[in-house]
Design an enzyme around this catalytic site. Sequence first.
Site, PDB file in Angstrom:
ATOM      1  NE  ARG A  12      -3.539   0.027   2.665  1.00 24.37           N
ATOM      2  CZ  ARG A  12      -4.088   0.243   3.858  1.00 24.37           C
ATOM      3  NH1 ARG A  12      -4.001  -0.684   4.797  1.00 24.37           N
ATOM      4  NH2 ARG A  12      -4.699   1.370   4.101  1.00 24.37           N
ATOM      5  CG  HIS A  30      -9.005   4.971  11.182  1.00 27.77           C
ATOM      6  ND1 HIS A  30      -9.925   4.709  10.194  1.00 27.77           N
ATOM      7  CD2 HIS A  30      -9.706   5.016  12.337  1.00 27.77           C
ATOM      8  CE1 HIS A  30     -11.139   4.587  10.743  1.00 27.77           C
ATOM      9  NE2 HIS A  30     -11.034   4.773  12.035  1.00 27.77           N
ATOM     10  N   GLY A  87     -17.326   9.821   0.364  1.00 27.34           N
ATOM     11  CA  GLY A  87     -16.552   8.637  -0.028  1.00 27.34           C
ATOM     12  C   GLY A  87     -16.336   7.646   1.087  1.00 27.34           C
ATOM     13  CB  THR A  88     -17.094   7.062   4.367  1.00 25.20           C
ATOM     14  OG1 THR A  88     -16.959   5.994   5.324  1.00 25.20           O
ATOM     15  CG2 THR A  88     -18.268   7.945   4.756  1.00 25.20           C
ATOM     16  CB  SER A  89     -18.642   1.814   2.932  1.00 25.57           C
ATOM     17  OG  SER A  89     -17.706   1.525   3.974  1.00 25.57           O
ATOM     18  CD  GLN A  95     -14.185   6.431   7.858  1.00 28.83           C
ATOM     19  OE1 GLN A  95     -14.424   5.293   8.275  1.00 28.83           O
ATOM     20  NE2 GLN A  95     -14.895   7.003   6.908  1.00 28.83           N
ATOM     21  CG  ASN A  96      -9.206   8.251   3.372  1.00 27.08           C
ATOM     22  OD1 ASN A  96      -9.900   7.266   3.604  1.00 27.08           O
ATOM     23  ND2 ASN A  96      -9.573   9.199   2.536  1.00 27.08           N
TER      24      ASN A  96
HETATM   25  C1  BV8 Z   1     -12.669   0.451  18.111  1.00 24.17           C
HETATM   26  C2  BV8 Z   1      -6.607   1.990   9.399  1.00 24.17           C
HETATM   27  C3  BV8 Z   1     -12.878   0.011  20.414  1.00 24.17           C
HETATM   28  C4  BV8 Z   1      -5.764   0.806   9.066  1.00 24.17           C
HETATM   29  C5  BV8 Z   1      -8.930   1.223   9.613  1.00 24.17           C
HETATM   30  C6  BV8 Z   1     -19.430  -0.461  17.256  1.00 24.17           C
HETATM   31  C7  BV8 Z   1     -18.850   0.562  18.031  1.00 24.17           C
HETATM   32  C8  BV8 Z   1     -17.459   0.643  18.157  1.00 24.17           C
HETATM   33  C9  BV8 Z   1     -16.631  -0.290  17.477  1.00 24.17           C
HETATM   34  C10 BV8 Z   1     -17.222  -1.296  16.722  1.00 24.17           C
HETATM   35  C11 BV8 Z   1     -18.590  -1.382  16.613  1.00 24.17           C
HETATM   36  N1  BV8 Z   1     -18.869  -2.460  15.824  1.00 24.17           N
HETATM   37  C12 BV8 Z   1     -17.732  -3.032  15.434  1.00 24.17           C
HETATM   38  C13 BV8 Z   1     -16.709  -2.362  15.972  1.00 24.17           C
HETATM   39  C14 BV8 Z   1     -15.307  -2.690  15.776  1.00 24.17           C
HETATM   40  C15 BV8 Z   1     -14.712  -2.043  14.537  1.00 24.17           C
HETATM   41  C16 BV8 Z   1     -15.669  -1.860  13.410  1.00 24.17           C
HETATM   42  O1  BV8 Z   1     -16.229  -0.779  13.229  1.00 24.17           O
HETATM   43  N2  BV8 Z   1     -15.817  -2.900  12.613  1.00 24.17           N
HETATM   44  C17 BV8 Z   1     -16.648  -2.799  11.428  1.00 24.17           C
HETATM   45  C18 BV8 Z   1     -16.045  -3.676  10.340  1.00 24.17           C
HETATM   46  C19 BV8 Z   1     -18.051  -3.209  11.804  1.00 24.17           C
HETATM   47  N3  BV8 Z   1     -14.136  -0.778  14.904  1.00 24.17           N
HETATM   48  C20 BV8 Z   1     -12.907  -0.784  15.452  1.00 24.17           C
HETATM   49  O2  BV8 Z   1     -12.299  -1.800  15.738  1.00 24.17           O
HETATM   50  C21 BV8 Z   1     -12.290   0.562  15.765  1.00 24.17           C
HETATM   51  N4  BV8 Z   1     -11.821   0.536  17.114  1.00 24.17           N
HETATM   52  O3  BV8 Z   1     -13.856   0.493  17.997  1.00 24.17           O
HETATM   53  O4  BV8 Z   1     -12.038   0.264  19.308  1.00 24.17           O
HETATM   54  C22 BV8 Z   1     -11.996  -0.027  21.561  1.00 24.17           C
HETATM   55  C23 BV8 Z   1     -12.142   0.947  22.566  1.00 24.17           C
HETATM   56  C24 BV8 Z   1     -11.337   0.868  23.681  1.00 24.17           C
HETATM   57  C25 BV8 Z   1     -10.375  -0.145  23.802  1.00 24.17           C
HETATM   58  C26 BV8 Z   1     -10.221  -1.094  22.788  1.00 24.17           C
HETATM   59  C27 BV8 Z   1     -11.031  -1.039  21.661  1.00 24.17           C
HETATM   60  C28 BV8 Z   1     -11.090   0.828  14.897  1.00 24.17           C
HETATM   61  C29 BV8 Z   1     -11.481   0.915  13.467  1.00 24.17           C
HETATM   62  C30 BV8 Z   1     -10.298   1.423  12.636  1.00 24.17           C
HETATM   63  C31 BV8 Z   1      -9.787   0.324  11.727  1.00 24.17           C
HETATM   64  N5  BV8 Z   1      -8.729   0.864  10.850  1.00 24.17           N
HETATM   65  N6  BV8 Z   1      -7.959   1.798   8.863  1.00 24.17           N
HETATM   66  C32 BV8 Z   1      -5.459   0.742   7.605  1.00 24.17           C
HETATM   67  O5  BV8 Z   1      -5.993   1.531   6.810  1.00 24.17           O
HETATM   68  O6  BV8 Z   1      -4.652  -0.131   7.263  1.00 24.17           O
HETATM   69  S1  BV8 Z   1     -10.454   1.021   8.943  1.00 24.17           S
HETATM   70  C33 BV8 Z   1     -10.393   1.271   7.277  1.00 24.17           C
HETATM   71  O7  BV8 Z   1     -11.587   0.713   6.756  1.00 24.17           O
HETATM   72  C34 BV8 Z   1     -10.463   2.711   6.858  1.00 24.17           C
HETATM   73  O8  BV8 Z   1      -9.693   3.536   7.671  1.00 24.17           O
HETATM   74  C35 BV8 Z   1     -11.915   3.050   6.894  1.00 24.17           C
HETATM   75  O9  BV8 Z   1     -12.307   3.472   8.172  1.00 24.17           O
HETATM   76  C36 BV8 Z   1     -12.519   1.703   6.637  1.00 24.17           C
HETATM   77  C37 BV8 Z   1     -12.963   1.631   5.195  1.00 24.17           C
HETATM   78  O10 BV8 Z   1     -14.064   2.375   5.119  1.00 24.17           O
HETATM   79  P1  BV8 Z   1     -14.165   3.512   3.994  1.00 24.17           P
HETATM   80  O11 BV8 Z   1     -13.097   4.512   4.198  1.00 24.17           O
HETATM   81  O12 BV8 Z   1     -15.560   3.949   4.032  1.00 24.17           O
HETATM   82  O13 BV8 Z   1     -13.807   2.785   2.632  1.00 24.17           O
HETATM   83  P2  BV8 Z   1     -14.705   1.708   1.847  1.00 24.17           P
HETATM   84  O14 BV8 Z   1     -13.829   1.087   0.823  1.00 24.17           O
HETATM   85  O15 BV8 Z   1     -15.414   0.849   2.844  1.00 24.17           O
HETATM   86  O16 BV8 Z   1     -15.810   2.596   1.112  1.00 24.17           O
HETATM   87  C38 BV8 Z   1     -15.434   3.492   0.094  1.00 24.17           C
HETATM   88  C39 BV8 Z   1     -16.684   4.286  -0.247  1.00 24.17           C
HETATM   89  O17 BV8 Z   1     -16.340   5.266  -1.236  1.00 24.17           O
HETATM   90  C40 BV8 Z   1     -17.793   3.435  -0.849  1.00 24.17           C
HETATM   91  O18 BV8 Z   1     -19.018   3.802  -0.244  1.00 24.17           O
HETATM   92  C41 BV8 Z   1     -17.782   3.818  -2.343  1.00 24.17           C
HETATM   93  O19 BV8 Z   1     -19.088   3.781  -2.883  1.00 24.17           O
HETATM   94  C42 BV8 Z   1     -17.289   5.230  -2.279  1.00 24.17           C
HETATM   95  N7  BV8 Z   1     -16.574   5.698  -3.468  1.00 24.17           N
HETATM   96  C43 BV8 Z   1     -15.727   5.008  -4.261  1.00 24.17           C
HETATM   97  N8  BV8 Z   1     -15.221   5.844  -5.200  1.00 24.17           N
HETATM   98  C44 BV8 Z   1     -15.738   7.071  -4.975  1.00 24.17           C
HETATM   99  C45 BV8 Z   1     -16.601   6.998  -3.867  1.00 24.17           C
HETATM  100  N9  BV8 Z   1     -17.275   8.063  -3.390  1.00 24.17           N
HETATM  101  C46 BV8 Z   1     -17.085   9.251  -4.017  1.00 24.17           C
HETATM  102  N10 BV8 Z   1     -16.279   9.399  -5.086  1.00 24.17           N
HETATM  103  C47 BV8 Z   1     -15.595   8.342  -5.591  1.00 24.17           C
HETATM  104  N11 BV8 Z   1     -14.807   8.507  -6.659  1.00 24.17           N
END
Ligand code: BV8
Length: 244
Positions: free
Chosen positions: A68, A117, A185-187, A99-100
């Site tokens: 990456r 993040h 641009g976030t899901s 988030q990026n």
């Molecule tokens: C935590 C860094 C707690 C690393 C990333 C409920 C409450 C709290 C937590 C949770 C919960 N349920 C589940 C959880 C746990 C988890 C979570 O959310 N899981 C999900 C899968 C359900 N969350 C966590 O673990 C977080 N930590 O809650 O800790 C805690 C508290 C105290 C003590 C201990 C623990 C941490 C989450 C962070 C993870 N790290 N990234 C790396 O990048 O390598 S996440 C990573 O994925 C990104 O950073 C981003 O956040 C995520 C991807 O999402 P998007 O950015 O939206 O990207 P995606 O591809 O999904 O979507 C792209 C969108 O763009 C699409 O909609 C598409 O249609 C659109 N698009 C495409 N092209 C275009 C466009 N739009 C416009 N123009 C275009 N051209």
Amino acid sequence: MVSRKLTEMMREECRICILTGAGISAESGVPTFRGEDGLWKRYRPEELATPDAFARNPELVWEWYRYRRGIIRGVAPNPGHYALAELERRFSAVTLITQNVDGLHRRAGSRHVLELHGNIMQDRCQRCGAVSAAADARNAEPVPRCRCGGLLRPHVVWFGEPLPQQVLADAQAAAEACDIFLAVGTSARVYPAAAFPLLAIRAGAYLVEVNTEETPLSGEANEVLTGKSGDILPMLLAGTGEQR
Ligand code: BV8
Ligand code: ZN
């Protein structure tokens, strides 16, 4: 495309909060996580972006991050990033939450950026916590080490890890105090980031989604602008006068 209401609102001084996800960097050539060529496609998230994945297989996790970093070293901000940087210059209260981890907002000139993040171009030592610029790719030990002997890891927040406290608090405060919240641009699937637009609308903000597809947020938004952020954000900017 852009409603009269939003155009009117952005003609006046207003507090704007923006949450961006991988979609804003897609037009720069950075693969998103869930798209057709998504990063998760080739790899499974539980295999890579979690602490126990790193404990189990640090070589594989480093391979993914080096892959990456290679992509990100070769890309540039796109018109969507630049439009948000210009928005920050035009309005006195703009908070950009991303988030990026690709650093493209800062490279486009945005100054007040909350990186929820972390930043993929920095390393952090597992043992002493020292943060440094990404270990040179030529330092091609499969798992780079700190001077203290500890393992280095990318300075990003993995699933199951807490977000930086101060950044989280600042993001929450901005979401609750804004007049307009742009979700770009976030899901809207990863928490706690995905909660910010909901906090904003509950606090009375006008919620606008900019996305190429529908998301779980689309039904909550006051306005959904469907299309590429690289096209839509410059259009939004064009509708604003000089507010400062
Ligand atoms: C935590 C860094 C707690 C690393 C990333 C409920 C409450 C709290 C937590 C949770 C919960 N349920 C589940 C959880 C746990 C988890 C979570 O959310 N899981 C999900 C899968 C359900 N969350 C966590 O673990 C977080 N930590 O809650 O800790 C805690 C508290 C105290 C003590 C201990 C623990 C941490 C989450 C962070 C993870 N790290 N990234 C790396 O990048 O390598 S996440 C990573 O994925 C990104 O950073 C981003 O956040 C995520 C991807 O999402 P998007 O950015 O939206 O990207 P995606 O591809 O999904 O979507 C792209 C969108 O763009 C699409 O909609 C598409 O249609 C659109 N698009 C495409 N092209 C275009 C466009 N739009 C416009 N123009 C275009 N051209
Ligand atoms: Zn160390």
